[in-house]
Scaffold this motif. Structure first.
Motif, PDB file in Angstrom:
ATOM      1  N   SER A  50      25.056  11.140 -66.718  1.00  0.00           N
ATOM      2  CA  SER A  50      24.149  12.243 -67.041  1.00  0.00           C
ATOM      3  C   SER A  50      24.670  13.531 -66.408  1.00  0.00           C
ATOM      4  CB  SER A  50      22.735  11.939 -66.531  1.00  0.00           C
ATOM      5  OG  SER A  50      22.744  11.771 -65.123  1.00  0.00           O
ATOM      6  N   GLU A  51      24.150  14.670 -66.854  1.00  0.00           N
ATOM      7  CA  GLU A  51      24.661  15.957 -66.381  1.00  0.00           C
ATOM      8  C   GLU A  51      24.345  16.153 -64.901  1.00  0.00           C
ATOM      9  OE1 GLU A  51      24.140  19.372 -68.946  1.00  0.00           O
ATOM     10  OE2 GLU A  51      23.652  20.619 -67.213  1.00  0.00           O
ATOM     11  N   PRO A  52      25.375  16.405 -64.062  1.00  0.00           N
ATOM     12  CA  PRO A  52      25.119  16.618 -62.631  1.00  0.00           C
ATOM     13  C   PRO A  52      24.358  17.923 -62.395  1.00  0.00           C
ATOM     14  CG  PRO A  52      27.452  16.147 -63.069  1.00  0.00           C
ATOM     15  CD  PRO A  52      26.806  16.437 -64.385  1.00  0.00           C
ATOM     16  N   ASP A  53      23.621  17.946 -61.292  1.00  0.00           N
ATOM     17  CA  ASP A  53      22.902  19.154 -60.880  1.00  0.00           C
ATOM     18  C   ASP A  53      23.301  19.435 -59.433  1.00  0.00           C
ATOM     19  OD1 ASP A  53      21.212  21.291 -60.606  1.00  0.00           O
ATOM     20  OD2 ASP A  53      19.386  20.089 -60.402  1.00  0.00           O
ATOM     21  N   ARG A  54      24.381  20.206 -59.249  1.00  0.00           N
ATOM     22  CA  ARG A  54      24.935  20.443 -57.923  1.00  0.00           C
ATOM     23  C   ARG A  54      25.018  21.941 -57.640  1.00  0.00           C
ATOM     24  NH1 ARG A  54      30.574  18.203 -57.429  1.00  0.00           N
ATOM     25  NH2 ARG A  54      30.112  18.152 -55.199  1.00  0.00           N
ATOM     26  N   MET A  55      25.091  22.266 -56.337  1.00  0.00           N
ATOM     27  CA  MET A  55      25.229  23.664 -55.927  1.00  0.00           C
ATOM     28  C   MET A  55      26.679  24.034 -55.628  1.00  0.00           C
ATOM     29  SD  MET A  55      22.048  24.580 -53.440  1.00  0.00           S
ATOM     30  CE  MET A  55      22.612  23.557 -52.086  1.00  0.00           C
ATOM     31  N   VAL A  56      27.586  23.073 -55.650  1.00  0.00           N
ATOM     32  CA  VAL A  56      28.997  23.359 -55.381  1.00  0.00           C
ATOM     33  C   VAL A  56      29.795  23.155 -56.659  1.00  0.00           C
ATOM     34  CG1 VAL A  56      28.891  22.791 -52.934  1.00  0.00           C
ATOM     35  CG2 VAL A  56      29.337  20.979 -54.587  1.00  0.00           C
ATOM     36  N   GLY A  57      31.051  23.580 -56.626  1.00  0.00           N
ATOM     37  CA  GLY A  57      31.871  23.472 -57.823  1.00  0.00           C
ATOM     38  C   GLY A  57      31.442  24.439 -58.907  1.00  0.00           C
ATOM     39  N   GLU A  58      30.915  25.594 -58.501  1.00  0.00           N
ATOM     40  CA  GLU A  58      30.439  26.583 -59.473  1.00  0.00           C
ATOM     41  C   GLU A  58      31.367  27.787 -59.582  1.00  0.00           C
ATOM     42  OE1 GLU A  58      25.607  25.994 -59.187  1.00  0.00           O
ATOM     43  OE2 GLU A  58      26.563  27.277 -57.689  1.00  0.00           O
TER      44      GLU A  58
ATOM     45  N   LEU B 124      18.797  33.458 -58.071  1.00  0.00           N
ATOM     46  CA  LEU B 124      18.134  34.746 -58.295  1.00  0.00           C
ATOM     47  C   LEU B 124      18.157  35.051 -59.790  1.00  0.00           C
ATOM     48  CD1 LEU B 124      18.881  34.740 -55.262  1.00  0.00           C
ATOM     49  CD2 LEU B 124      19.416  37.159 -55.471  1.00  0.00           C
ATOM     50  N   LYS B 125      17.042  35.556 -60.289  1.00  0.00           N
ATOM     51  CA  LYS B 125      16.952  35.864 -61.716  1.00  0.00           C
ATOM     52  C   LYS B 125      16.603  37.328 -61.921  1.00  0.00           C
ATOM     53  CE  LYS B 125      15.744  31.172 -63.158  1.00  0.00           C
ATOM     54  NZ  LYS B 125      14.809  30.315 -63.929  1.00  0.00           N
ATOM     55  N   ASP B 126      17.018  37.835 -63.081  1.00  0.00           N
ATOM     56  CA  ASP B 126      16.681  39.201 -63.501  1.00  0.00           C
ATOM     57  C   ASP B 126      17.148  40.240 -62.483  1.00  0.00           C
ATOM     58  OD1 ASP B 126      15.386  38.159 -65.781  1.00  0.00           O
ATOM     59  OD2 ASP B 126      13.578  37.807 -64.603  1.00  0.00           O
ATOM     60  N   CYS B 127      18.388  40.101 -62.020  1.00  0.00           N
ATOM     61  CA  CYS B 127      18.974  41.121 -61.150  1.00  0.00           C
ATOM     62  C   CYS B 127      20.473  41.193 -61.421  1.00  0.00           C
ATOM     63  CB  CYS B 127      18.703  40.837 -59.675  1.00  0.00           C
ATOM     64  SG  CYS B 127      19.581  39.426 -59.000  1.00  0.00           S
ATOM     65  N   HIS B 128      21.120  42.187 -60.850  1.00  0.00           N
ATOM     66  CA  HIS B 128      22.547  42.404 -61.088  1.00  0.00           C
ATOM     67  C   HIS B 128      23.288  42.473 -59.761  1.00  0.00           C
ATOM     68  CE1 HIS B 128      21.824  43.213 -65.354  1.00  0.00           C
ATOM     69  NE2 HIS B 128      20.793  43.974 -64.985  1.00  0.00           N
TER      70      HIS B 128
ATOM     71  N   ARG C 165      23.670  32.819 -58.161  1.00  0.00           N
ATOM     72  CA  ARG C 165      23.550  31.865 -57.064  1.00  0.00           C
ATOM     73  C   ARG C 165      23.761  32.570 -55.735  1.00  0.00           C
ATOM     74  NH1 ARG C 165      21.517  27.017 -56.585  1.00  0.00           N
ATOM     75  NH2 ARG C 165      22.830  26.037 -58.198  1.00  0.00           N
ATOM     76  N   CYS C 166      22.874  32.294 -54.792  1.00  0.00           N
ATOM     77  CA  CYS C 166      22.994  32.811 -53.427  1.00  0.00           C
ATOM     78  C   CYS C 166      23.083  31.624 -52.486  1.00  0.00           C
ATOM     79  CB  CYS C 166      21.793  33.686 -53.084  1.00  0.00           C
ATOM     80  SG  CYS C 166      21.872  34.391 -51.429  1.00  0.00           S
TER      81      CYS C 166
ATOM     82  N   ALA D 278      13.115  33.443 -52.698  1.00  0.00           N
ATOM     83  CA  ALA D 278      12.874  32.787 -51.409  1.00  0.00           C
ATOM     84  C   ALA D 278      11.417  32.367 -51.243  1.00  0.00           C
ATOM     85  CB  ALA D 278      13.271  33.719 -50.268  1.00  0.00           C
ATOM     86  N   GLY D 279      10.509  33.015 -51.965  1.00  0.00           N
ATOM     87  CA  GLY D 279       9.097  32.680 -51.852  1.00  0.00           C
ATOM     88  C   GLY D 279       8.714  31.401 -52.562  1.00  0.00           C
ATOM     89  N   ASP D 280       9.627  30.858 -53.365  1.00  0.00           N
ATOM     90  CA  ASP D 280       9.351  29.630 -54.113  1.00  0.00           C
ATOM     91  C   ASP D 280      10.076  28.463 -53.447  1.00  0.00           C
ATOM     92  OD1 ASP D 280       8.879  27.647 -55.926  1.00  0.00           O
ATOM     93  OD2 ASP D 280      10.042  28.538 -57.569  1.00  0.00           O
ATOM     94  N   LYS D 281       9.338  27.590 -52.768  1.00  0.00           N
ATOM     95  CA  LYS D 281       9.965  26.464 -52.065  1.00  0.00           C
ATOM     96  C   LYS D 281      10.724  25.546 -53.018  1.00  0.00           C
ATOM     97  CE  LYS D 281       6.510  24.709 -49.742  1.00  0.00           C
ATOM     98  NZ  LYS D 281       5.786  23.836 -48.771  1.00  0.00           N
ATOM     99  N   GLU D 282      10.267  25.453 -54.279  1.00  0.00           N
ATOM    100  CA  GLU D 282      10.931  24.590 -55.252  1.00  0.00           C
ATOM    101  C   GLU D 282      12.322  25.119 -55.623  1.00  0.00           C
ATOM    102  OE1 GLU D 282       9.623  21.693 -56.183  1.00  0.00           O
ATOM    103  OE2 GLU D 282       7.962  22.143 -54.820  1.00  0.00           O
ATOM    104  N   ASN D 283      12.544  26.390 -55.361  1.00  0.00           N
ATOM    105  CA  ASN D 283      13.831  27.018 -55.704  1.00  0.00           C
ATOM    106  C   ASN D 283      14.844  26.916 -54.559  1.00  0.00           C
ATOM    107  OD1 ASN D 283      15.653  28.558 -57.282  1.00  0.00           O
ATOM    108  ND2 ASN D 283      15.014  30.451 -56.271  1.00  0.00           N
TER     109      ASN D 283
END
Length: 522
Positions: free
Chosen positions: A89-97, A245-249, A277-278, A319-324
């Motif tokens: 299945s499709e991996p969901d990782r924070m590295v290798g990006e 982070l969404k909707d920023c540059h 990604r931060c 940062a205000g969303d713990k799920e994120n």
């Protein structure tokens, strides 16, 4: 009457052939369904394309970036490949990006650049380097010598999308068998690896075996086969906390952000056209808890002030969303420089890990695959154990220039951002060194990008940086206190760098040609 008989005969013949074609179509459909592996790829995997014993050239354990790329490469060279992956299945990782420009060049060499299409990958042509005071330098990659049509640059993307594209390409190759299963152990005879034992869901926990003259293990940083093949120890030094982070540059278009601060060093880069990604580096011993809300408070009060102003509102919202908020331990492991068991090879994160702060992991893995492909191409088959063993020994030497350069740059940069007064002074000197521009800035940018795989260039910049730091501390005149400060600074710098170089292997790094028979060029 004759006409009627002829008509009846032709009708019967037509009906017979129609039934025969229908029977074959139904039979083929049943076989395809029985061989279809649940893999989330949208492509049926033909498990009958290869038999195990005697008809497989190489077994590859793991179908991540390294495993899938290697399987595609060997299959295109005509090798019969059996790939066993724990989870398709499709991996969901924070590295290798983040794939650096040097890694993109290796992807071109392997003919896999089309795997970056249709995954919303973002081009990055450099970094914006921030110091603790909020000042910044544009550190652009030296891409001038590459033709614009080649599209050479860094690429940022969702890791899972990239891996799935590679797997989709893999299953289209006729001489590949891709199977979902967990490899439990290696099969050894007289000290040589002959294959693997593995389990699948379809066997109900029963053990299966696969045989091949060559087994390549690339099952990632959590490899369960590593301990049976090498003695390298994994170092868990700190953690990354990741946010989207969404909707920023970004502050500067097509430039990622690297903040060199001992309070909250971080790397920021785009992973799609709408997401950034931060990654925040946090020592394990001081990592706040996510569950009780301490992490949210830490990110808002300690980290947020370091974030560039144009991204701060988006950061606070994320940062205000713990799920994120996600946390991942960082692992590093130097590569062993010799083959431990004939018939088997480790590559990828199972073999060598460095700090991910520079995003050099995929570049090293793809470079290793290019080296390995070129060595194995000289062998008509893999049944000659001595020839295979000789090629694998050469692999360890030929991979060193690029791999050691990227490894050392990543690990030294990590050491620089640790909280320590002496390292803070070195960090400020490093920022000033890059500010000189010219060869000083471009040389470091080329090494981070994987475009200058020369350890001697690395040594030159380390020495030049040391001289610059000394001159900076002694200016305007060398007082006794200044001399003592320089001595202490150089002592800390050498103590920081030397163990990293020693772990990589001094002879393998700087004099690799002396380790090759007949002084083969590399």
């Amino acid at each position: 009457m004759v006409i009627f008989h002829e008509y009846l005969f032709s009708t019967l013949i037509t009906l017979f052939f129609g039934l025969f074609l229908l029977y074959n179509l139904i039979r083929k459909t049943i076989i395809m369904k029985s061989n279809k592996t649940s893999n989330n790829l949208g492509v049926a995997i033909d498990n009958e394309c290869l038999d195990d014993e005697g008809k497989t050239d190489v077994i590859i354990v793991g179908a991540g970036v390294a495993g899938a790329a290697l399987a595609c490469t060997l299959a295109k060279d005509g090798r019969r490949v059996h790939v066993i992956e724990r989870d398709l299945s499709e991996p969901d990782r924070m590295v290798g990006e983040l794939l650096q420009p040097g890694g993109y060049l290796k992807l071109l060499d392997l003919g896999l650049q089309d795997c970056l299409k249709d995954i919303d990958a973002q081009r990055v042509v450099g970094q914006t380097l921030y110091n603790e005071e909020g000042k910044h330098i544009m550190l652009s990659y030296p891409l001038e010598k590459f033709h614009a049509d080649a599209g050479v640059s860094a690429r940022c993307f969702h890791n899972g999308r990239f891996i799935q594209k590679m797997r989709q390409k893999l299953v289209t190759l006729p001489n590949v068998r891709l199977e979902q299963g967990t490899v439990t152990s290696l099969i050894e005879e007289r000290g040589s690896v002959k294959g693997v034992n593995y389990k699948t869901k379809d066997t109900g926990g029963g053990q299966l075996t696969a045989y091949a003259p060559l087994t390549i293990v690339c099952d990632g940083c959590f490899s369960n086969l590593r301990r049976s093949l090498c003695n390298s120890k994994v170092d868990v030094s700190s953690s990354f906390v990741g946010l989207i982070l969404k909707d920023c540059h970004l502050p500067h278009e097509n430039h990622s952000v690297l903040i060199m601060s001992d309070t909250s060093p971080m790397s920021i880069y785009p992973i799609s056209s709408t997401e950034i990604r931060c990654m925040i580096l946090i020592p394990d011993q001081t990592a706040p808890s996510i569950a009780n809300g301490d992490m949210v408070n830490y990110l808002k009060t300690v980290v947020a002030p370091q974030v560039p102003g144009e991204m701060r509102d988006a950061f606070l919202a994320a940062a205000g969303d713990k799920e994120n908020i996600r946390r991942m331990q960082l692992r590093s492991m130097p590569a062993e420089n010799s083959q431990t068991k004939p018939g088997c090879l480790l590559i990828g994160d199972a073999f060598n890990m460095r700090h991910p702060i520079t995003g050099g992991g995929m570049t090293v893995a793809l470079s290793d695959i290019v080296v390995l492909r070129d060595l194995l191409r000289t062998l008509p088959d893999f049944n000659d154990a001595n020839a295979v063993s000789s090629s694998l020994q050469r692999f360890y030497t030929l991979r060193k220039p690029l791999a050691s350069t990227i490894n050392i740059v990543a690990d030294v940069l990590y050491q620089l951002v640790l909280s320590d007064p002496s390292r803070k002074e070195i960090r400020e000197a490093c920022y000033g060194y890059i500010s000189l521009g010219g060869i000083f800035k471009n040389g470091l940018a080329a090494m981070v990008a994987g475009l200058n795989p020369r350890p001697l260039s690395l040594a030159f910049h380390f020495i030049a940086l040391g001289l610059y730091a000394a001159a900076r501390s002694l200016f305007p005149f060398p007082s006794p206190m200044a001399v003592w400060r320089v001595a202490k600074l150089l002592f800390v710098a050498v103590g920081m760098i030397l163990p990293i170089i020693k772990a990589e292997g001094i002879r393998q790094m700087f004099f690799p040609v002396t380790l090759l028979p007949h002084h083969t060029t590399y």
